[in-house]
Design a protein around this motif. Sequence first.
Motif, PDB file in Angstrom:
ATOM      1  N   LYS A  83      43.300 -46.542  -1.126  1.00 51.99           N
ATOM      2  CA  LYS A  83      43.831 -46.545  -2.483  1.00 51.99           C
ATOM      3  C   LYS A  83      43.658 -45.129  -3.052  1.00 51.99           C
ATOM      4  CE  LYS A  83      43.318 -49.627  -6.418  1.00 51.99           C
ATOM      5  NZ  LYS A  83      42.534 -50.746  -6.946  1.00 51.99           N
ATOM      6  N   VAL A  84      44.785 -44.507  -3.388  1.00 53.57           N
ATOM      7  CA  VAL A  84      44.745 -43.105  -3.805  1.00 53.57           C
ATOM      8  C   VAL A  84      45.390 -42.941  -5.181  1.00 53.57           C
ATOM      9  CG1 VAL A  84      45.507 -40.757  -3.235  1.00 53.57           C
ATOM     10  CG2 VAL A  84      44.832 -42.316  -1.398  1.00 53.57           C
ATOM     11  N   LEU A  85      44.698 -42.240  -6.050  1.00 52.78           N
ATOM     12  CA  LEU A  85      45.247 -41.898  -7.362  1.00 52.78           C
ATOM     13  C   LEU A  85      45.680 -40.436  -7.342  1.00 52.78           C
ATOM     14  CD1 LEU A  85      45.769 -42.567 -10.379  1.00 52.78           C
ATOM     15  CD2 LEU A  85      43.416 -41.819 -10.838  1.00 52.78           C
ATOM     16  N   GLU A  86      46.941 -40.205  -7.717  1.00 54.29           N
ATOM     17  CA  GLU A  86      47.464 -38.843  -7.789  1.00 54.29           C
ATOM     18  C   GLU A  86      47.721 -38.503  -9.253  1.00 54.29           C
ATOM     19  OE1 GLU A  86      51.621 -38.347  -6.582  1.00 54.29           O
ATOM     20  OE2 GLU A  86      51.185 -36.358  -5.958  1.00 54.29           O
ATOM     21  N   GLY A 102      49.996 -43.166   4.874  1.00 53.03           N
ATOM     22  CA  GLY A 102      49.645 -44.588   4.849  1.00 53.03           C
ATOM     23  C   GLY A 102      48.854 -45.023   3.639  1.00 53.03           C
ATOM     24  N   ALA A 103      48.744 -44.137   2.629  1.00 49.82           N
ATOM     25  CA  ALA A 103      47.975 -44.485   1.432  1.00 49.82           C
ATOM     26  C   ALA A 103      48.750 -45.461   0.541  1.00 49.82           C
ATOM     27  CB  ALA A 103      47.642 -43.222   0.641  1.00 49.82           C
ATOM     28  N   GLU A 104      47.987 -46.213  -0.259  1.00 51.92           N
ATOM     29  CA  GLU A 104      48.554 -46.969  -1.382  1.00 51.92           C
ATOM     30  C   GLU A 104      48.417 -46.058  -2.573  1.00 51.92           C
ATOM     31  OE1 GLU A 104      46.566 -50.575  -2.296  1.00 51.92           O
ATOM     32  OE2 GLU A 104      47.299 -51.589  -0.516  1.00 51.92           O
ATOM     33  N   VAL A 105      49.545 -45.609  -3.121  1.00 53.86           N
ATOM     34  CA  VAL A 105      49.479 -44.539  -4.114  1.00 53.86           C
ATOM     35  C   VAL A 105      49.761 -45.017  -5.528  1.00 53.86           C
ATOM     36  CG1 VAL A 105      50.327 -42.239  -4.718  1.00 53.86           C
ATOM     37  CG2 VAL A 105      50.256 -42.931  -2.319  1.00 53.86           C
ATOM     38  N   TYR A 106      48.935 -44.567  -6.460  1.00 50.39           N
ATOM     39  CA  TYR A 106      49.130 -44.723  -7.894  1.00 50.39           C
ATOM     40  C   TYR A 106      49.318 -43.310  -8.414  1.00 50.39           C
ATOM     41  CZ  TYR A 106      47.255 -49.351  -7.064  1.00 50.39           C
ATOM     42  OH  TYR A 106      47.070 -50.618  -6.580  1.00 50.39           O
ATOM     43  N   SER A 107      50.436 -43.035  -9.076  1.00 55.59           N
ATOM     44  CA  SER A 107      50.710 -41.651  -9.448  1.00 55.59           C
ATOM     45  C   SER A 107      50.995 -41.531 -10.945  1.00 55.59           C
ATOM     46  CB  SER A 107      51.902 -41.127  -8.631  1.00 55.59           C
ATOM     47  OG  SER A 107      52.059 -39.744  -8.846  1.00 55.59           O
ATOM     48  N   LEU A 125      64.572 -42.647  -1.403  1.00 53.17           N
ATOM     49  CA  LEU A 125      64.272 -42.107  -0.069  1.00 53.17           C
ATOM     50  C   LEU A 125      63.389 -43.066   0.729  1.00 53.17           C
ATOM     51  CD1 LEU A 125      63.409 -38.317  -0.587  1.00 53.17           C
ATOM     52  CD2 LEU A 125      65.575 -39.335   0.077  1.00 53.17           C
ATOM     53  N   GLY A 126      63.077 -44.214   0.116  1.00 55.59           N
ATOM     54  CA  GLY A 126      62.229 -45.178   0.813  1.00 55.59           C
ATOM     55  C   GLY A 126      60.741 -44.991   0.531  1.00 55.59           C
ATOM     56  N   TYR A 127      60.399 -44.118  -0.404  1.00 52.91           N
ATOM     57  CA  TYR A 127      58.988 -43.891  -0.747  1.00 52.91           C
ATOM     58  C   TYR A 127      58.623 -44.719  -1.972  1.00 52.91           C
ATOM     59  CZ  TYR A 127      59.039 -40.183   2.653  1.00 52.91           C
ATOM     60  OH  TYR A 127      59.142 -39.488   3.829  1.00 52.91           O
ATOM     61  N   ARG A 128      57.723 -45.691  -1.737  1.00 52.91           N
ATOM     62  CA  ARG A 128      57.366 -46.627  -2.805  1.00 52.91           C
ATOM     63  C   ARG A 128      55.875 -46.657  -3.085  1.00 52.91           C
ATOM     64  NH1 ARG A 128      61.589 -48.711  -0.185  1.00 52.91           N
ATOM     65  NH2 ARG A 128      63.427 -49.042  -1.468  1.00 52.91           N
ATOM     66  N   PRO A 129      55.446 -45.900  -4.090  1.00 53.66           N
ATOM     67  CA  PRO A 129      54.060 -46.012  -4.521  1.00 53.66           C
ATOM     68  C   PRO A 129      53.802 -47.402  -5.109  1.00 53.66           C
ATOM     69  CG  PRO A 129      55.124 -44.082  -5.487  1.00 53.66           C
ATOM     70  CD  PRO A 129      56.197 -44.903  -4.845  1.00 53.66           C
ATOM     71  N   LYS A 130      52.525 -47.784  -5.205  1.00 46.68           N
ATOM     72  CA  LYS A 130      52.187 -49.045  -5.859  1.00 46.68           C
ATOM     73  C   LYS A 130      52.648 -49.002  -7.303  1.00 46.68           C
ATOM     74  CE  LYS A 130      50.110 -51.729  -2.989  1.00 46.68           C
ATOM     75  NZ  LYS A 130      50.196 -53.178  -2.867  1.00 46.68           N
ATOM     76  N   ARG A 131      52.373 -47.862  -7.950  1.00 45.51           N
ATOM     77  CA  ARG A 131      52.785 -47.720  -9.354  1.00 45.51           C
ATOM     78  C   ARG A 131      53.045 -46.261  -9.706  1.00 45.51           C
ATOM     79  NH1 ARG A 131      48.436 -50.072 -13.387  1.00 45.51           N
ATOM     80  NH2 ARG A 131      49.828 -49.197 -14.969  1.00 45.51           N
TER      81      ARG A 131
END
Length: 213
Positions: A83-86, A102-107, A125-131
């Motif tokens: 779980k990664v926060l950006e 492979g991260a689950e991203v919150y940005s 582009l197929g890039y789907r962060p969690k939020r």
Amino acid sequence: MKDTTKHQGLRNQLANVLEAKGITDAKVLDAVRKIPRHLFMDSSFEAHAYQDKAFPIAAEQTISQPYTVAFQSEVLEIQPGEKVLEIGTGSGYQTAVLLELGAEVYSIERQHELFKKTSMFLPKLGYRPKRFIFGDGYKGLPEEAPFDKIIVTAGAPYVPKALLGQIKVGGRLLIPVGDKEQVMTLFIRKSPKEFEKHELGGFRFVPMLKKKN
Ligand code: SAH
């Protein structure tokens, strides 16, 4: 704009340049080979998209230099499923790298124009962060904390306490600290109260914007 074999060739060259500059993580280099960076930029910069340089995006911000993105990604040692926060979505290029790892991203993005633009663009582009969050990075994201990793992609005048408090024990916060120039600073949380601090050299980022009152 589209993606062509010519762009692919330029990306392979860029990955070689990053490797020559000291990036060793094969997964990070693979992400650079894969992500069409030219699509994250204004078409007038397309010819330069695979140079190792930062470029202007909207709202007086920049897409970070590929070396900086690769360096931050490598230092975070992202494992699949973490779980990664950006903080500082910007163009979304760093977000895409985190997703490729492979991260689950919150940005979080502070500027509405960029928040809107990038949250529409990345999924295409197929890039789907969690939020995607339109908000203030100084506060982190308490409702989703704790995180395995937190990455800040704007120059922070100081280390926000909220961010240190939102990493798991064993987790990492990577933040460029300073005004005109920043020192890339890594905090590893050793226990609830102990942090190990590493200073990893000088970088230049656009400044982290203060919260509007
Ligand atoms: N990783 C991005 C970097 C963009 S530059 C990229 O490579 O495209 C830094 C970004 O941080 C900008 O988009 C800026 O608007 C955003 N930002 C600045 N201050 C912020 C804050 N307090 N909270 C969240 N985002 C912030």
